[in-house]
Design a protein around this motif. Sequence first.
Motif, PDB file in Angstrom:
ATOM      1  N   ASP A 204       0.816  -1.213   0.000  1.00  0.00           N
ATOM      2  CA  ASP A 204       0.000   0.000   0.000  1.00  0.00           C
ATOM      3  C   ASP A 204       0.849   1.263   0.000  1.00  0.00           C
ATOM      4  OD1 ASP A 204      -2.323  -1.522   0.080  1.00  0.00           O
ATOM      5  OD2 ASP A 204      -2.304  -1.623   2.276  1.00  0.00           O
ATOM      6  N   THR A 205       2.165   1.085   0.079  1.00  0.00           N
ATOM      7  CA  THR A 205       3.105   2.209   0.050  1.00  0.00           C
ATOM      8  C   THR A 205       4.211   1.868  -0.949  1.00  0.00           C
ATOM      9  OG1 THR A 205       4.358   1.246   1.895  1.00  0.00           O
ATOM     10  CG2 THR A 205       2.651   2.868   2.456  1.00  0.00           C
ATOM     11  N   PRO A 206       5.037   2.838  -1.341  1.00  0.00           N
ATOM     12  CA  PRO A 206       6.130   2.533  -2.274  1.00  0.00           C
ATOM     13  C   PRO A 206       7.177   1.614  -1.631  1.00  0.00           C
ATOM     14  CG  PRO A 206       5.640   4.881  -2.286  1.00  0.00           C
ATOM     15  CD  PRO A 206       4.916   4.299  -1.111  1.00  0.00           C
ATOM     16  N   TYR A 207       7.357   0.446  -2.210  1.00  0.00           N
ATOM     17  CA  TYR A 207       8.312  -0.541  -1.706  1.00  0.00           C
ATOM     18  C   TYR A 207       9.312  -0.908  -2.796  1.00  0.00           C
ATOM     19  CZ  TYR A 207       7.371  -2.181   3.042  1.00  0.00           C
ATOM     20  OH  TYR A 207       7.312  -2.293   4.414  1.00  0.00           O
ATOM     21  N   LEU A 208      10.467  -1.346  -2.338  1.00  0.00           N
ATOM     22  CA  LEU A 208      11.532  -1.813  -3.222  1.00  0.00           C
ATOM     23  C   LEU A 208      11.913  -3.223  -2.801  1.00  0.00           C
ATOM     24  CD1 LEU A 208      13.735  -0.959  -5.408  1.00  0.00           C
ATOM     25  CD2 LEU A 208      15.198  -0.445  -3.446  1.00  0.00           C
ATOM     26  N   THR A 209      12.069  -4.109  -3.778  1.00  0.00           N
ATOM     27  CA  THR A 209      12.533  -5.468  -3.501  1.00  0.00           C
ATOM     28  C   THR A 209      13.803  -5.730  -4.304  1.00  0.00           C
ATOM     29  OG1 THR A 209      10.273  -6.273  -3.123  1.00  0.00           O
ATOM     30  CG2 THR A 209      11.966  -7.923  -3.578  1.00  0.00           C
ATOM     31  N   LEU A 210      14.828  -6.246  -3.632  1.00  0.00           N
ATOM     32  CA  LEU A 210      16.061  -6.668  -4.295  1.00  0.00           C
ATOM     33  C   LEU A 210      16.139  -8.184  -4.246  1.00  0.00           C
ATOM     34  CD1 LEU A 210      18.680  -4.192  -2.726  1.00  0.00           C
ATOM     35  CD2 LEU A 210      17.137  -3.806  -4.655  1.00  0.00           C
ATOM     36  N   GLN A 211      16.570  -8.785  -5.340  1.00  0.00           N
ATOM     37  CA  GLN A 211      16.689 -10.245  -5.400  1.00  0.00           C
ATOM     38  C   GLN A 211      18.029 -10.645  -6.001  1.00  0.00           C
ATOM     39  OE1 GLN A 211      13.978 -12.758  -8.022  1.00  0.00           O
ATOM     40  NE2 GLN A 211      16.054 -13.244  -8.722  1.00  0.00           N
ATOM     41  N   THR A 212      18.625 -11.692  -5.433  1.00  0.00           N
ATOM     42  CA  THR A 212      19.822 -12.284  -6.021  1.00  0.00           C
ATOM     43  C   THR A 212      19.925 -13.734  -5.585  1.00  0.00           C
ATOM     44  OG1 THR A 212      22.154 -11.858  -6.500  1.00  0.00           O
ATOM     45  CG2 THR A 212      21.495 -11.758  -4.184  1.00  0.00           C
ATOM     46  N   CYS A 213      20.907 -14.448  -6.132  1.00  0.00           N
ATOM     47  CA  CYS A 213      21.092 -15.864  -5.800  1.00  0.00           C
ATOM     48  C   CYS A 213      21.676 -16.026  -4.403  1.00  0.00           C
ATOM     49  CB  CYS A 213      22.039 -16.523  -6.798  1.00  0.00           C
ATOM     50  SG  CYS A 213      21.450 -16.521  -8.487  1.00  0.00           S
ATOM     51  N   ASP A 214      21.346 -17.134  -3.765  1.00  0.00           N
ATOM     52  CA  ASP A 214      21.917 -17.456  -2.460  1.00  0.00           C
ATOM     53  C   ASP A 214      22.055 -18.969  -2.337  1.00  0.00           C
ATOM     54  OD1 ASP A 214      22.511 -16.288   0.392  1.00  0.00           O
ATOM     55  OD2 ASP A 214      21.300 -18.099   0.706  1.00  0.00           O
ATOM     56  N   PRO A 215      23.274 -19.473  -2.087  1.00  0.00           N
ATOM     57  CA  PRO A 215      24.545 -18.749  -1.979  1.00  0.00           C
ATOM     58  C   PRO A 215      25.019 -18.246  -3.337  1.00  0.00           C
ATOM     59  CG  PRO A 215      24.918 -21.111  -1.867  1.00  0.00           C
ATOM     60  CD  PRO A 215      23.431 -20.927  -1.867  1.00  0.00           C
ATOM     61  N   PRO A 216      26.076 -17.418  -3.354  1.00  0.00           N
ATOM     62  CA  PRO A 216      26.540 -16.838  -4.617  1.00  0.00           C
ATOM     63  C   PRO A 216      26.784 -17.884  -5.697  1.00  0.00           C
ATOM     64  CG  PRO A 216      27.665 -15.801  -2.783  1.00  0.00           C
ATOM     65  CD  PRO A 216      26.868 -16.935  -2.204  1.00  0.00           C
ATOM     66  N   GLY A 217      26.237 -17.602  -6.883  1.00  0.00           N
ATOM     67  CA  GLY A 217      26.476 -18.463  -8.029  1.00  0.00           C
ATOM     68  C   GLY A 217      25.574 -19.668  -8.134  1.00  0.00           C
ATOM     69  N   ILE A 218      24.690 -19.868  -7.144  1.00  0.00           N
ATOM     70  CA  ILE A 218      23.814 -21.043  -7.142  1.00  0.00           C
ATOM     71  C   ILE A 218      22.371 -20.568  -7.030  1.00  0.00           C
ATOM     72  CG2 ILE A 218      23.230 -23.204  -5.978  1.00  0.00           C
ATOM     73  CD1 ILE A 218      26.096 -23.245  -4.903  1.00  0.00           C
ATOM     74  N   ALA A 219      21.545 -20.957  -7.989  1.00  0.00           N
ATOM     75  CA  ALA A 219      20.177 -20.430  -8.060  1.00  0.00           C
ATOM     76  C   ALA A 219      19.171 -21.250  -7.265  1.00  0.00           C
ATOM     77  CB  ALA A 219      19.738 -20.342  -9.517  1.00  0.00           C
ATOM     78  N   ILE A 220      19.645 -22.126  -6.384  1.00  0.00           N
ATOM     79  CA  ILE A 220      18.721 -22.979  -5.636  1.00  0.00           C
ATOM     80  C   ILE A 220      17.835 -22.152  -4.702  1.00  0.00           C
ATOM     81  CG2 ILE A 220      20.390 -23.448  -3.783  1.00  0.00           C
ATOM     82  CD1 ILE A 220      19.201 -26.291  -3.649  1.00  0.00           C
ATOM     83  N   ASN A 221      18.375 -21.049  -4.178  1.00  0.00           N
ATOM     84  CA  ASN A 221      17.613 -20.151  -3.314  1.00  0.00           C
ATOM     85  C   ASN A 221      17.756 -18.717  -3.801  1.00  0.00           C
ATOM     86  OD1 ASN A 221      16.680 -22.108  -1.415  1.00  0.00           O
ATOM     87  ND2 ASN A 221      18.691 -22.084  -0.427  1.00  0.00           N
ATOM     88  N   ARG A 222      16.864 -17.858  -3.321  1.00  0.00           N
ATOM     89  CA  ARG A 222      16.922 -16.433  -3.622  1.00  0.00           C
ATOM     90  C   ARG A 222      16.997 -15.647  -2.314  1.00  0.00           C
ATOM     91  NH1 ARG A 222      18.038 -16.972  -8.941  1.00  0.00           N
ATOM     92  NH2 ARG A 222      16.348 -17.942 -10.105  1.00  0.00           N
ATOM     93  N   LEU A 223      17.900 -14.693  -2.288  1.00  0.00           N
ATOM     94  CA  LEU A 223      17.973 -13.763  -1.165  1.00  0.00           C
ATOM     95  C   LEU A 223      17.118 -12.549  -1.516  1.00  0.00           C
ATOM     96  CD1 LEU A 223      19.153 -12.698   1.502  1.00  0.00           C
ATOM     97  CD2 LEU A 223      21.111 -11.860   0.188  1.00  0.00           C
ATOM     98  N   ILE A 224      16.200 -12.209  -0.629  1.00  0.00           N
ATOM     99  CA  ILE A 224      15.248 -11.125  -0.872  1.00  0.00           C
ATOM    100  C   ILE A 224      15.435 -10.031   0.182  1.00  0.00           C
ATOM    101  CG2 ILE A 224      12.821 -10.499  -1.061  1.00  0.00           C
ATOM    102  CD1 ILE A 224      13.739 -12.413  -3.258  1.00  0.00           C
ATOM    103  N   ILE A 225      15.607  -8.809  -0.292  1.00  0.00           N
ATOM    104  CA  ILE A 225      15.672  -7.634   0.585  1.00  0.00           C
ATOM    105  C   ILE A 225      14.471  -6.751   0.262  1.00  0.00           C
ATOM    106  CG2 ILE A 225      16.996  -5.589   1.255  1.00  0.00           C
ATOM    107  CD1 ILE A 225      18.499  -8.103   1.951  1.00  0.00           C
ATOM    108  N   THR A 226      13.718  -6.354   1.280  1.00  0.00           N
ATOM    109  CA  THR A 226      12.608  -5.422   1.062  1.00  0.00           C
ATOM    110  C   THR A 226      12.915  -4.103   1.767  1.00  0.00           C
ATOM    111  OG1 THR A 226      11.429  -6.418   2.939  1.00  0.00           O
ATOM    112  CG2 THR A 226      10.829  -7.163   0.735  1.00  0.00           C
TER     113      THR A 226
END
Length: 230
Positions: A204-226
């Motif tokens: 309901d407000t302006p939000y930003l989401t950052l996404q990258t692989c976790d651990p580095p170089g492996i796409a099994i998981n995603r690290l999410i920052i809001t």
Amino acid sequence: MFNLSEEISRIDWKVFARRMLSNVLILGAIFYFLFSFWDVIRQEALYAYWRIRGQVFTVDEVKDVEPPKPSPFAALLGQPTPLKVIPKSTQFGIVIEKIDVNSPIIADVPTSDKRAYLAALQKGVAHAKGTVKPGEVGNSYLFAHTTLDFWNYGPWASVFNLIRKLEKGDRIVIFYKGKRFDYYVKGKEIVSGFNTTPLTRTFDTPYLTLQTCDPPGIAINRLIITAELR
């Protein structure tokens, strides 16, 4: 008396060859490991040094920046002057001062088109098509590489390597069409690589989401920052 030809004749060449091959394979594996992880190791070392030294990066005017709390190490090494960050792009760019991220952002990148998003990620951070632009109400979604094979992905291959260092309250500065938007971290989580919930979340407000692989170089998981706009 030492006789070279006699000593050579005593060598078991099969054993010698096996040992040489083993040594070459071990050294090759060590070299490949160091080469692959070089960018991660380099960034981790730099980040540790900045923290010990008390180095500050800022998009604000240096004179307006409050100096960090002095530390014994900073006293020994000399308190560094805050470094002014000039954004790579004010039309669409991201600066994360804490971890010295400074990158252009490629707008409206389709997340379902692998060729398109891989091409975009060679130019900077990607903005997911269908998500809002900075300053707008909703979820503005950015994603970028945290990869080991940086030689394949260009200068932005590891731009998000250190976003896991971000904590609640840290600032993420987005520039868009010449305007500046300051977002502050609200949360951090790790989700499955197949989990698309962070992309489709509504706010309901302006939000930003950052996404990258976790651990580095492996796409099994995603690290999410809001982060939320203030």
